[in-house]
Design a protein around this motif. Structure first.
Motif, PDB file in Angstrom:
ATOM      1  N   GLU A   1      -1.224  10.988  -4.537  1.00 59.23           N
ATOM      2  CA  GLU A   1      -1.095  12.446  -5.595  1.00 59.23           C
ATOM      3  C   GLU A   1      -0.488  11.698  -6.870  1.00 59.23           C
ATOM      4  O   GLU A   1      -1.180  12.182  -7.934  1.00 59.23           O
ATOM      5  N   ASN A   2       0.449  10.866  -7.000  1.00 60.05           N
ATOM      6  CA  ASN A   2       0.881  10.512  -8.195  1.00 60.05           C
ATOM      7  C   ASN A   2      -0.124   9.729  -9.052  1.00 60.05           C
ATOM      8  O   ASN A   2      -0.204   9.427 -10.087  1.00 60.05           O
ATOM      9  N   VAL A   3      -0.632   8.530  -8.362  1.00 63.93           N
ATOM     10  CA  VAL A   3      -1.392   7.603  -8.880  1.00 63.93           C
ATOM     11  C   VAL A   3      -2.482   8.313  -9.472  1.00 63.93           C
ATOM     12  O   VAL A   3      -2.843   8.194 -10.693  1.00 63.93           O
ATOM     13  N   TYR A   4      -3.217   9.541  -9.124  1.00 61.84           N
ATOM     14  CA  TYR A   4      -4.279  10.132  -9.417  1.00 61.84           C
ATOM     15  C   TYR A   4      -3.964  11.062 -10.946  1.00 61.84           C
ATOM     16  O   TYR A   4      -4.535  11.038 -11.802  1.00 61.84           O
ATOM     17  N   LYS A   5      -2.463  11.638 -10.437  1.00 69.24           N
ATOM     18  CA  LYS A   5      -2.164  12.434 -11.720  1.00 69.24           C
ATOM     19  C   LYS A   5      -1.736  11.607 -12.959  1.00 69.24           C
ATOM     20  O   LYS A   5      -2.057  12.168 -14.188  1.00 69.24           O
ATOM     21  N   ASN A   6      -1.311  10.437 -12.612  1.00 69.42           N
ATOM     22  CA  ASN A   6      -1.014   9.631 -13.724  1.00 69.42           C
ATOM     23  C   ASN A   6      -1.807   8.559 -14.263  1.00 69.42           C
ATOM     24  O   ASN A   6      -1.681   8.105 -15.434  1.00 69.42           O
ATOM     25  N   ALA A   7      -2.906   8.518 -13.651  1.00 68.19           N
ATOM     26  CA  ALA A   7      -4.105   7.583 -14.140  1.00 68.19           C
ATOM     27  C   ALA A   7      -4.672   7.994 -15.511  1.00 68.19           C
ATOM     28  O   ALA A   7      -4.706   9.337 -15.779  1.00 68.19           O
ATOM     29  N   GLU A   8      -4.881   7.101 -16.230  1.00 71.26           N
ATOM     30  CA  GLU A   8      -5.326   7.521 -17.402  1.00 71.26           C
ATOM     31  C   GLU A   8      -6.881   7.959 -17.449  1.00 71.26           C
ATOM     32  O   GLU A   8      -7.130   8.949 -17.733  1.00 71.26           O
ATOM     33  N   GLY A   9      -7.657   7.314 -16.603  1.00 64.58           N
ATOM     34  CA  GLY A   9      -9.150   8.176 -15.997  1.00 64.58           C
ATOM     35  C   GLY A   9      -8.929   8.306 -14.791  1.00 64.58           C
ATOM     36  O   GLY A   9      -8.029   8.838 -14.110  1.00 64.58           O
TER      37      GLY A   9
ATOM     38  N   ILE B   1      -6.134 -10.337   6.141  1.00 61.56           N
ATOM     39  CA  ILE B   1      -6.245  -9.188   5.173  1.00 61.56           C
ATOM     40  C   ILE B   1      -5.088  -8.627   4.851  1.00 61.56           C
ATOM     41  O   ILE B   1      -4.314  -8.314   5.714  1.00 61.56           O
ATOM     42  N   GLY B   2      -5.198  -8.295   3.663  1.00 63.02           N
ATOM     43  CA  GLY B   2      -3.894  -7.645   3.214  1.00 63.02           C
ATOM     44  C   GLY B   2      -3.579  -5.970   3.665  1.00 63.02           C
ATOM     45  O   GLY B   2      -4.660  -5.693   3.947  1.00 63.02           O
ATOM     46  N   LEU B   3      -2.380  -5.514   3.461  1.00 64.11           N
ATOM     47  CA  LEU B   3      -2.302  -4.335   3.853  1.00 64.11           C
ATOM     48  C   LEU B   3      -2.654  -3.266   2.770  1.00 64.11           C
ATOM     49  O   LEU B   3      -2.513  -3.559   1.604  1.00 64.11           O
ATOM     50  N   PRO B   4      -2.830  -2.198   2.929  1.00 67.82           N
ATOM     51  CA  PRO B   4      -2.944  -1.147   2.042  1.00 67.82           C
ATOM     52  C   PRO B   4      -1.704  -0.874   1.078  1.00 67.82           C
ATOM     53  O   PRO B   4      -0.558  -1.422   1.715  1.00 67.82           O
ATOM     54  N   PRO B   5      -1.683  -0.647   0.119  1.00 74.01           N
ATOM     55  CA  PRO B   5      -0.714  -0.526  -0.954  1.00 74.01           C
ATOM     56  C   PRO B   5       0.350   0.094  -0.650  1.00 74.01           C
ATOM     57  O   PRO B   5       1.708   0.069  -0.862  1.00 74.01           O
ATOM     58  N   GLU B   6       0.104   1.560  -0.250  1.00 76.56           N
ATOM     59  CA  GLU B   6       1.099   2.309   0.429  1.00 76.56           C
ATOM     60  C   GLU B   6       1.559   2.032   1.601  1.00 76.56           C
ATOM     61  O   GLU B   6       1.150   1.587   2.499  1.00 76.56           O
ATOM     62  N   LYS B   7       3.081   2.509   1.825  1.00 85.14           N
ATOM     63  CA  LYS B   7       3.863   2.061   3.117  1.00 85.14           C
ATOM     64  C   LYS B   7       3.333   3.138   3.912  1.00 85.14           C
ATOM     65  O   LYS B   7       4.610   3.887   4.343  1.00 85.14           O
ATOM     66  N   GLU B   8       2.473   3.422   4.379  1.00 90.49           N
ATOM     67  CA  GLU B   8       2.086   4.312   5.319  1.00 90.49           C
ATOM     68  C   GLU B   8       2.564   4.099   6.927  1.00 90.49           C
ATOM     69  O   GLU B   8       2.247   3.052   7.138  1.00 90.49           O
ATOM     70  N   GLU B   9       3.278   4.934   7.594  1.00 90.51           N
ATOM     71  CA  GLU B   9       3.822   4.735   8.703  1.00 90.51           C
ATOM     72  C   GLU B   9       2.699   4.599   9.852  1.00 90.51           C
ATOM     73  O   GLU B   9       2.984   4.071  11.077  1.00 90.51           O
TER      74      GLU B   9
END
Ligand SMILES: C[S@@+](CC[C@H](N)C(=O)[O-])C[C@H]1O[C@@H](n2cnc3c(N)ncnc32)[C@H](O)[C@@H]1O
Length: 162
Positions: free
Chosen positions: A8-16, A148-156
């Protein structure tokens, strides 16, 4: 319903558009496997900002899409308007929402790790029972591999608790 705060924050604050506006490779795979020779119904689960949903609509599919992020839903609507196509996009939590009609294609990229472990079987059964005959389930999910890396958010709910 609480927003998934990370995106939500990422999409809201992204420039495009954070994820850009070009379709994922998996869209092309779907297009090659089930081209829209007739109007095929597709649902994009956790559509983000809508790049894939809008691409499918532009190709002639009948597209529904949902995401828990209000900003993602709004941006999907705006992208569809810009492309002059219709996407039936709405806000929903994958843990609460169940399909109640059949789709030719059930499509998901990077969202299944938000499903609560205790709901996984039920939700997968719901999806399985709503894929049309000769339809397609196209899923791209995080897997637990050391290289393989984890997704960026720390989802439980990333992986089952051991
Ligand atoms: C890695 S992004 C993928 C977005 C999109 N599928 C794409 O490929 O551009 C994960 C998405 O899942 C959404 N999401 C997170 N939790 C969710 C939930 N409980 N129900 C529905 N969507 C959720 C986020 O808002 C985000 O848009």
């Amino acid at each position: 319903m609480e927003d998934a705060t990370f995106y939500e924050n990422v999409y809201k604050n992204a420039e495009g558009y954070y994820w850009g506006v070009n379709p994922s490779h998996m869209c092309l795979k779907v297009l090659s496997l089930l081209p829209p020779d007739k109007r095929l119904k597709i649902i994009d689960i956790g559509c983000g900002e809508g790049k894939d949903a809008v691409f499918f609509a532009r190709c002639g599919y009948d597209v529904s899409a949902f995401d828990i992020s209000s900003s993602g839903v709004d941006k999907t609507k705006r992208l569809a308007d810009k492309a002059q196509v219709h996407v039936n996009v709405f806000k929903a939590d994958i843990n609460d929402y169940r399909l109640d009609s059949d789709y030719d294609i059930i499509y998901q990229i990077g969202v299944f790790h938000y499903i609560k472990p205790e709901l996984r079987d039920e939700i997968m059964d719901n999806y399985k029972s709503h894929v049309s005959d000769n339809g397609l389930a196209a899923f791209f999910s995080f897997v637990e591999k050391p290289f393989i890396g984890l997704p960026p958010e720390k989802e439980e709910y990333f992986f089952p608790k051991k």
